[in-house]
Design a protein around this motif. Structure first.
Motif, mmCIF file in Angstrom:
data_model
loop_
_atom_site.group_PDB
_atom_site.id
_atom_site.type_symbol
_atom_site.label_atom_id
_atom_site.label_comp_id
_atom_site.label_asym_id
_atom_site.label_seq_id
_atom_site.Cartn_x
_atom_site.Cartn_y
_atom_site.Cartn_z
ATOM 1 N N HIS A 109 0.979 -1.235 -0.312
ATOM 2 C CA HIS A 109 0.279 0.083 0.067
ATOM 3 C C HIS A 109 0.818 1.297 0.117
ATOM 4 O O HIS A 109 0.410 2.122 -0.828
ATOM 5 N N TYR A 167 -4.066 7.049 -0.810
ATOM 6 C CA TYR A 167 -4.980 7.948 -0.572
ATOM 7 C C TYR A 167 -5.998 8.693 -2.199
ATOM 8 O O TYR A 167 -5.139 9.619 -1.761
ATOM 9 N N GLU A 175 -13.355 2.750 -2.266
ATOM 10 C CA GLU A 175 -12.561 4.469 -1.905
ATOM 11 C C GLU A 175 -11.552 3.855 -3.548
ATOM 12 O O GLU A 175 -11.092 2.907 -4.096
ATOM 13 N N TRP A 205 -7.566 5.267 -4.962
ATOM 14 C CA TRP A 205 -6.076 5.097 -4.892
ATOM 15 C C TRP A 205 -5.607 5.335 -5.720
ATOM 16 O O TRP A 205 -5.998 4.583 -7.137
ATOM 17 N N THR A 244 -12.927 -1.094 6.430
ATOM 18 C CA THR A 244 -12.616 0.178 6.703
ATOM 19 C C THR A 244 -12.027 -0.370 8.621
ATOM 20 O O THR A 244 -11.764 0.317 9.189
#
Length: 96
Positions: free
Chosen positions: A14, A19, A54, A56, A72
């Protein structure tokens, strides 16, 4: 460590991603800059608990935007795809 399966270049850590924000928020049509709908779109954010869509940006990789379905609470990545892919939250599939 959180891993995101980029649809363009495979599973990556990640920390290669940035984000962007909520993928469920829809831009208002024809909203003026001082329109309350525009202010809501830009500034109001939910704080969802559980599965959430989401966006990214793969900033240290292919530089593409990836849609991520992530829990989340647990930070588990439940699915990924391209932004145009039809990805829905599990709750949305059970509603009439």
């Amino acid at each position: 460590m959180l891993f995101i399966d980029c649809p363009y270049c495979g599973k990556r850590a990640h920390d290669e991603f940035t984000y962007i924000g909520d993928a469920t928020k829809k831009r208002p049509d024809g909203a003026e800059k001082n329109d309350p709908a525009w202010v809501d779109y830009v500034y109001t954010r939910d704080n969802p608990r559980g599965p959430h869509l989401e966006l990214w940006h793969h900033s240290l990789g292919c530089r593409e935007v990836v849609k991520v379905l992530r829990n989340t609470q647990t930070h588990e990545v439940l699915g990924t795809g391209r932004p145009a892919d039809e990805t829905r939250l599990p709750e949305a599939e059970t509603k009439p």
